[in-house]
Design a protein around this motif. Structure first.
Motif, PDB file in Angstrom:
ATOM      1  N   CYS A 165       0.849  -1.188   0.000  1.00  0.00           N
ATOM      2  CA  CYS A 165       0.000   0.000   0.000  1.00  0.00           C
ATOM      3  C   CYS A 165       0.889   1.244   0.000  1.00  0.00           C
ATOM      4  O   CYS A 165       1.802   1.360   0.825  1.00  0.00           O
ATOM      5  CB  CYS A 165      -0.905   0.001   1.226  1.00  0.00           C
ATOM      6  SG  CYS A 165      -1.863   1.530   1.418  1.00  0.00           S
ATOM      7  N   ALA A 166       0.622   2.163  -0.918  1.00  0.00           N
ATOM      8  CA  ALA A 166       1.417   3.385  -1.012  1.00  0.00           C
ATOM      9  C   ALA A 166       1.111   4.357   0.128  1.00  0.00           C
ATOM     10  O   ALA A 166       1.879   5.275   0.376  1.00  0.00           O
ATOM     11  CB  ALA A 166       1.162   4.073  -2.354  1.00  0.00           C
ATOM     12  N   ARG A 167       0.016   4.122   0.841  1.00  0.00           N
ATOM     13  CA  ARG A 167      -0.367   5.018   1.938  1.00  0.00           C
ATOM     14  C   ARG A 167       0.146   4.513   3.282  1.00  0.00           C
ATOM     15  O   ARG A 167       0.790   5.242   4.024  1.00  0.00           O
ATOM     16  CB  ARG A 167      -1.876   5.188   1.983  1.00  0.00           C
ATOM     17  CG  ARG A 167      -2.331   6.264   2.943  1.00  0.00           C
ATOM     18  CD  ARG A 167      -3.842   6.427   2.945  1.00  0.00           C
ATOM     19  NE  ARG A 167      -4.318   6.883   1.651  1.00  0.00           N
ATOM     20  CZ  ARG A 167      -5.566   6.745   1.231  1.00  0.00           C
ATOM     21  NH1 ARG A 167      -6.464   6.161   1.999  1.00  0.00           N
ATOM     22  NH2 ARG A 167      -5.927   7.179   0.043  1.00  0.00           N
ATOM     23  N   CYS A 168      -0.144   3.247   3.630  1.00  0.00           N
ATOM     24  CA  CYS A 168       0.224   2.745   4.966  1.00  0.00           C
ATOM     25  C   CYS A 168       1.373   1.737   4.937  1.00  0.00           C
ATOM     26  O   CYS A 168       1.869   1.341   5.980  1.00  0.00           O
ATOM     27  CB  CYS A 168      -0.987   2.118   5.658  1.00  0.00           C
ATOM     28  SG  CYS A 168      -1.489   0.512   4.997  1.00  0.00           S
ATOM     29  N   GLY A 169       1.773   1.294   3.733  1.00  0.00           N
ATOM     30  CA  GLY A 169       2.856   0.317   3.623  1.00  0.00           C
ATOM     31  C   GLY A 169       2.416  -1.105   3.878  1.00  0.00           C
ATOM     32  O   GLY A 169       3.235  -2.019   3.909  1.00  0.00           O
ATOM     33  N   ARG A 229      -6.435  -2.808  -3.897  1.00  0.00           N
ATOM     34  CA  ARG A 229      -7.074  -1.983  -2.872  1.00  0.00           C
ATOM     35  C   ARG A 229      -6.569  -2.419  -1.498  1.00  0.00           C
ATOM     36  O   ARG A 229      -6.467  -3.605  -1.217  1.00  0.00           O
ATOM     37  CB  ARG A 229      -8.581  -2.157  -2.930  1.00  0.00           C
ATOM     38  CG  ARG A 229      -9.350  -1.352  -1.904  1.00  0.00           C
ATOM     39  CD  ARG A 229     -10.850  -1.590  -2.124  1.00  0.00           C
ATOM     40  NE  ARG A 229     -11.663  -0.823  -1.215  1.00  0.00           N
ATOM     41  CZ  ARG A 229     -12.057  -1.246  -0.017  1.00  0.00           C
ATOM     42  NH1 ARG A 229     -11.709  -2.443   0.419  1.00  0.00           N
ATOM     43  NH2 ARG A 229     -12.804  -0.493   0.744  1.00  0.00           N
ATOM     44  N   CYS A 230      -6.274  -1.437  -0.648  1.00  0.00           N
ATOM     45  CA  CYS A 230      -5.824  -1.730   0.712  1.00  0.00           C
ATOM     46  C   CYS A 230      -7.043  -1.840   1.632  1.00  0.00           C
ATOM     47  O   CYS A 230      -7.832  -0.900   1.730  1.00  0.00           O
ATOM     48  CB  CYS A 230      -4.895  -0.633   1.220  1.00  0.00           C
ATOM     49  SG  CYS A 230      -4.289  -0.965   2.907  1.00  0.00           S
ATOM     50  N   PRO A 231      -7.191  -2.987   2.324  1.00  0.00           N
ATOM     51  CA  PRO A 231      -8.343  -3.146   3.231  1.00  0.00           C
ATOM     52  C   PRO A 231      -8.075  -2.649   4.650  1.00  0.00           C
ATOM     53  O   PRO A 231      -8.967  -2.706   5.489  1.00  0.00           O
ATOM     54  CB  PRO A 231      -8.557  -4.660   3.228  1.00  0.00           C
ATOM     55  CG  PRO A 231      -7.173  -5.208   3.073  1.00  0.00           C
ATOM     56  CD  PRO A 231      -6.446  -4.221   2.171  1.00  0.00           C
ATOM     57  N   ASP A 232      -6.870  -2.155   4.915  1.00  0.00           N
ATOM     58  CA  ASP A 232      -6.522  -1.712   6.259  1.00  0.00           C
ATOM     59  C   ASP A 232      -7.450  -0.566   6.685  1.00  0.00           C
ATOM     60  O   ASP A 232      -7.711   0.348   5.909  1.00  0.00           O
ATOM     61  CB  ASP A 232      -5.072  -1.243   6.300  1.00  0.00           C
ATOM     62  CG  ASP A 232      -4.588  -1.004   7.713  1.00  0.00           C
ATOM     63  OD1 ASP A 232      -5.028  -0.009   8.326  1.00  0.00           O
ATOM     64  OD2 ASP A 232      -3.790  -1.824   8.204  1.00  0.00           O
TER      65      ASP A 232
END
Length: 194
Positions: free
Chosen positions: A145-149, A166-169
């Protein structure tokens, strides 16, 4: 389960057993993850020199989201190289050694009591074409994920047919207003394919 159905399931397990004999891995004969061996394989990039990738349904699936199934998914992640959650997936395909393809309605990792079918085809050309059709090489390598890693990235498809990661975090999924704002990235398949 009738004797005929039992024999059918045993025949369907033969390619998996043969592959396991060539490359010892963490799958027991009934297809479930061998919990006792999970620690032995954890952290290895391959199992017996073979890259193992499993595509599963994502957590929006009601059964997949149950705590007992999440525990099984954690066990699976401990023994295979890559587990890729896919939104609204229903294919049941196994490709073994790029030579044997099994397609049908049988859930190889979770079969319990329903009547199912699985057609087995042998041949490198068909196996490679099946992997190509399913974009297996590209889809088996989700980005961080480019936002949270984070590394638990889901594969999804838009209504226009475009595939995306898509990041599910929770940190990435929920915006300040409480609405979904998940990090996502379109996937370019090349050759005009979606």
């Amino acid at each position: 389960m009738s004797d005929a159905e039992h024999r059918f399931l045993l025949r369907q397990a033969r390619p998996f057993r043969a592959a396991a004999q060539r490359t010892p891995g963490p799958v027991v004969p009934d297809g479930r993850v061998a919990h006792a061996d999970a620690h032995r394989w954890h952290g290895r990039p391959t199992i017996g020199g073979v890259r193992v990738t499993v595509f599963i349904r994502d957590d929006t699936d009601q059964l997949q989201a149950r705590p007992d199934n999440q525990s099984l998914i954690a066990d699976l992640r401990a023994v295979v190289h890559t587990v890729v959650p896919v939104n609204v997936m229903h294919q049941k395909i196994a490709v073994i050694d790029e030579q044997t393809v099994m397609m049908g309605s049988l859930n190889s990792l979770s079969q319990s009591w329903t009547r199912e079918i699985m057609v087995t085809m042998r041949g490198g050309h068909f196996a490679r074409k099946s992997l190509e059709h399913e974009h297996a090489e590209l889809f088996a390598r989700p980005p961080k994920c480019a936002r949270c890693g984070g590394t638990s990235i889901e594969l999804r498809r838009r209504t226009n047919g475009t595939w995306f990661w898509r990041c599910p975090d929770t940190a990435c999924k929920t915006g300040a207003n409480g609405r979904s704002n998940a990090w996502n990235m379109d996937i370019r398949l090349g050759q005009g394919r979606r």
